[in-house]
Design an enzyme around this catalytic site. Structure first.
Site, short mmCIF file in Angstrom:
data_model
loop_
_atom_site.label_atom_id
_atom_site.label_comp_id
_atom_site.label_asym_id
_atom_site.label_seq_id
_atom_site.Cartn_x
_atom_site.Cartn_y
_atom_site.Cartn_z
N CYS A 1 0.76 -0.93 -0.09
CA CYS A 1 0.46 0.38 -0.16
C CYS A 1 0.98 1.22 0.00
O CYS A 1 2.13 1.37 -0.20
CB CYS A 1 -1.02 0.01 0.96
SG CYS A 1 -0.42 0.37 2.86
N HIS B 1 13.92 -15.10 11.87
CA HIS B 1 13.69 -15.34 12.95
C HIS B 1 12.89 -15.25 12.84
O HIS B 1 11.71 -15.68 14.28
CB HIS B 1 14.62 -13.65 13.91
CG HIS B 1 16.15 -13.94 13.78
ND1 HIS B 1 16.63 -13.03 14.44
CD2 HIS B 1 17.00 -14.68 13.47
CE1 HIS B 1 18.37 -13.07 14.24
NE2 HIS B 1 17.87 -14.39 13.55
C1 RB5 Z 1 -4.09 5.72 0.65
O1 RB5 Z 1 -3.93 6.24 0.53
C2 RB5 Z 1 -2.87 5.10 1.93
O2 RB5 Z 1 -3.91 5.18 3.17
C3 RB5 Z 1 -3.22 3.46 1.99
O3 RB5 Z 1 -2.15 3.26 0.87
C4 RB5 Z 1 -1.49 3.47 2.27
O4 RB5 Z 1 -0.76 3.75 3.22
C5 RB5 Z 1 -2.27 2.74 4.43
O5 RB5 Z 1 -1.32 2.27 5.11
#
Ligand code: RB5
Length: 145
Positions: A67, A100
């Protein structure tokens, strides 16, 4: 030996996911890509739960979640029994997470690591193995609560 790697990302990780897919295409990795495939905004827990369900069902050996920061996917993935997700920003962390902690999911931040570093981290994660021994007892204690 071929590693079955299941991968997923939100919009914040799409660019890095596509780069890593390309980089891994000629390796001993069999990729299962759960998306996303377009840049529209999505909720990272949705794809994370999907990946974790498939991983714990035995459909893959290891997982890769991306993400924006890697934080949201790692928090979510670790809510699943049997998932040990490690958010790594360098190769040492990736190596240690396997050796680990027996991590089975690597989490990356698409807005944190660049393509070259991301690839290095993934390759290190995939080529490292759990050391067992004293670490087995520690890992077994993770699931107790
Ligand atoms: C999306 O904008 C962002 O919040 C997501 O990709 C992530 O970083 C959340 O932890």
């Amino acid at each position: 030996m071929t590693i079955r790697l299941i991968i997923a990302c939100d919009h914040g990780g799409l660019e890095l996911k596509e780069t890593l897919k390309q980089a891994l295409s000629e390796s001993n990795v069999s990729l299962i890509d759960l998306g996303v495939h377009t840049s529209g905004s999505v909720d990272y827990p949705d794809l994370t739960h999907r990946l974790a369900d498939k991983l714990t069902a035995g459909e893959a050996d290891l997982g890769l979640l991306i993400c924006g920061t890697g934080i949201g996917v790692s928090i979510t993935a670790n809510r699943h029994r049997g998932v040990r997700a490690a958010l790594c920003t360098n190769s040492y962390m990736a190596k240690m997470s396997r050796e680990h902690n027996d991590a089975n999911v690597l989490c990356l931040g698409g807005r944190v690591v660049g393509a070259a570093l991301g690839e290095e981290i993934v390759r290190t994660f995939l080529s490292s193995t759990f050391r067992g021994g004293r670490h087995s007892q520690r890992v077994s204690k993770i699931e107790l609560r």
